[in-house]
Motif scaffolding. Structure first.
Motif, PDB file in Angstrom:
ATOM      1  N   UNK A  51       0.886  -1.376   0.099  1.00 22.86           N
ATOM      2  CA  UNK A  51       0.293   0.019   0.195  1.00 22.86           C
ATOM      3  C   UNK A  51       0.899   1.388  -0.011  1.00 22.86           C
ATOM      4  N   UNK A  52       1.938   1.242   0.658  1.00 24.31           N
ATOM      5  CA  UNK A  52       2.834   2.569   0.527  1.00 24.31           C
ATOM      6  C   UNK A  52       3.850   2.462  -0.670  1.00 24.31           C
ATOM      7  N   UNK A  66       5.761  -5.455   4.517  1.00 27.18           N
ATOM      8  CA  UNK A  66       6.401  -4.372   3.956  1.00 27.18           C
ATOM      9  C   UNK A  66       6.995  -3.736   5.166  1.00 27.18           C
TER      10      UNK A  66
ATOM     11  N   UNK B  98       2.827  -2.330  10.436  1.00 25.04           N
ATOM     12  CA  UNK B  98       2.159  -1.373  10.821  1.00 25.04           C
ATOM     13  C   UNK B  98       3.026  -0.554  11.981  1.00 25.04           C
ATOM     14  N   UNK B 101       5.185   1.536   9.641  1.00 24.87           N
ATOM     15  CA  UNK B 101       4.705   2.265   8.682  1.00 24.87           C
ATOM     16  C   UNK B 101       4.280   3.488   9.538  1.00 24.87           C
ATOM     17  N   UNK B 143      -0.667   8.802   3.020  1.00 22.29           N
ATOM     18  CA  UNK B 143      -0.544   7.781   3.929  1.00 22.29           C
ATOM     19  C   UNK B 143      -1.906   7.702   4.379  1.00 22.29           C
ATOM     20  N   UNK B 146      -3.995   5.294   2.370  1.00 22.42           N
ATOM     21  CA  UNK B 146      -3.809   3.793   2.864  1.00 22.42           C
ATOM     22  C   UNK B 146      -4.547   3.450   4.060  1.00 22.42           C
ATOM     23  N   UNK B 147      -4.435   4.327   5.029  1.00 21.65           N
ATOM     24  CA  UNK B 147      -5.093   4.088   6.305  1.00 21.65           C
ATOM     25  C   UNK B 147      -6.624   3.695   5.952  1.00 21.65           C
TER      26      UNK B 147
END
Lengths: 229, 229
Positions: A51-52, A66, B98, B101, B143, B146-147
């Motif tokens: 997703x990023x 990821x 996550x 991220x 960002x 995506x969240x």
């Protein structure tokens, strides 16, 4: 286990070093750097996994991950003998602390220094700004002073055992030793000893061999420049 | 257990949220922000605990930790019921992904945005540069897209259970909701629902109460400005 990545990227190298250290079987999928960038090309299956839009990606059965430090932590802690013993609080505390220091203190100035003094001239971008470079060297020096003090009383950063913390330093440390910034390492005896020790680690030697042996066959242009240094 | 920190700093708040979530007893040591900075004042015992001169610090028996995300990970994983059950690979993989991220994708643009649009005007520094702010908003928007997609199919970022990933977002998300950047959250229905849900979490309400109740008594000046917003 499958790794999607670009083997000349230091993030991908971090994962490869973990896989070799743990002697895990894996398939490497070299991803075109153009597609890996801010992509218009959305039709590849792997794009749905990230997703990023960042590389590398790990696929382990139905697990998709990821974030290179997340993946290396997962590989290092979920495979091999570490899951067989009780995780000791003190060891975990030390490792987590130094993992964050690598990510937040070492990596930012070290990566920027590599970009300005290594990649920019290599890619014929504008010459590095001297004051920027001096500022980054100063930031990195302060971090390395702390490392030198820590390494005065232990072989590796978290003690006398090679750990994920050392692995996470390998890709950028390798590049630091290939450019002028190596002076910052060489003038600190404990950091220098540690750098030579971990860069000679079999897992890292295998990463460099994998790059040489064409794991990155579709990056022949960048690779040819890389190998001149 | 002892925490050295500055309760108006988001890094310290991250640790406090973990301690309250796990209902752990601790002593809070408010550290003078002047000493915590690039210090000439080296005589405090706590300075020896923090080689990178960063706050907060956790002391847990003979364990000393620095790095707020390292500490929160340690507290969340070493205390309470999570150590009683087998750590499942899939859960660990999701959380680690996550966690990285938050640290690498969410935090950099979100923290900078807070600095430029919240702290700079508050501290009467120069007015924010509009193009810088627009760039940061654009980065944060990507960002949050995506969240929003992730939160379309789960209550929290890593699934239907509140996790360390959510905790790590709290301090900066709270500030985002207190300034213009809250529009970036409000226009994304899943992110907005998630933000309201986690900001209402008892551990976070207790962090805010702790700040109000004088845990930061020696920062009365900064606190008084903070509370006007």
């Amino acid at each position: 286990m499958k790794v999607y990545g670009c083997a000349i990227s230091t993030s991908t190298q971090r994962i490869l070093a973990c896989l070799y250290e743990k002697q895990l079987d894996f398939e490497f999928v070299a991803v075109d750097i153009e597609v890996a960038g801010p992509a218009s090309n959305n039709n590849d299956t792997f794009l749905s996994l990230k997703p990023f839009r960042c590389l590398p990606i790990l696929q382990d059965d139905d697990i998709n991950m990821f974030g290179s430090r997340a993946i290396s932590n997962y590989l290092f802690n979920c495979y091999g003998n570490r899951m067989d013993v009780e995780i000791k609080k003190k060891k975990m505390a030390t490792e987590l602390t130094w993992l964050e220091m690598e990510s937040k203190s070492f990596d930012p100035p070290a990566s920027s220094l590599i970009f300005h003094t290594f990649y920019k001239p290599m890619l014929r971008m504008i010459v590095p700004n001297k004051s920027v470079v001096l500022g980054l060297e100063s930031s990195l020096s302060k971090v390395l002073d702390v490392y030198d003090a820590q390494l005065a009383h232990c072989t590796y950063l978290t003690g006398d055992e090679f750990s994920l913390v050392d692995i996470n330093h390998l890709p950028i440390l390798h590049l630091i030793m290939a450019c002028n910034a190596k002076n910052l390492v060489q003038c600190r005896p404990n950091v220098f000893r540690w750098a030579l020790l971990i860069l000679a680690r079999p897992c890292w030697v295998k990463v460099l061999e994998a790059i040489d042996n064409g794991i990155t066959h579709n990056y022949s242009f960048l690779l040819s420049i890389f190998n001149q240094n």
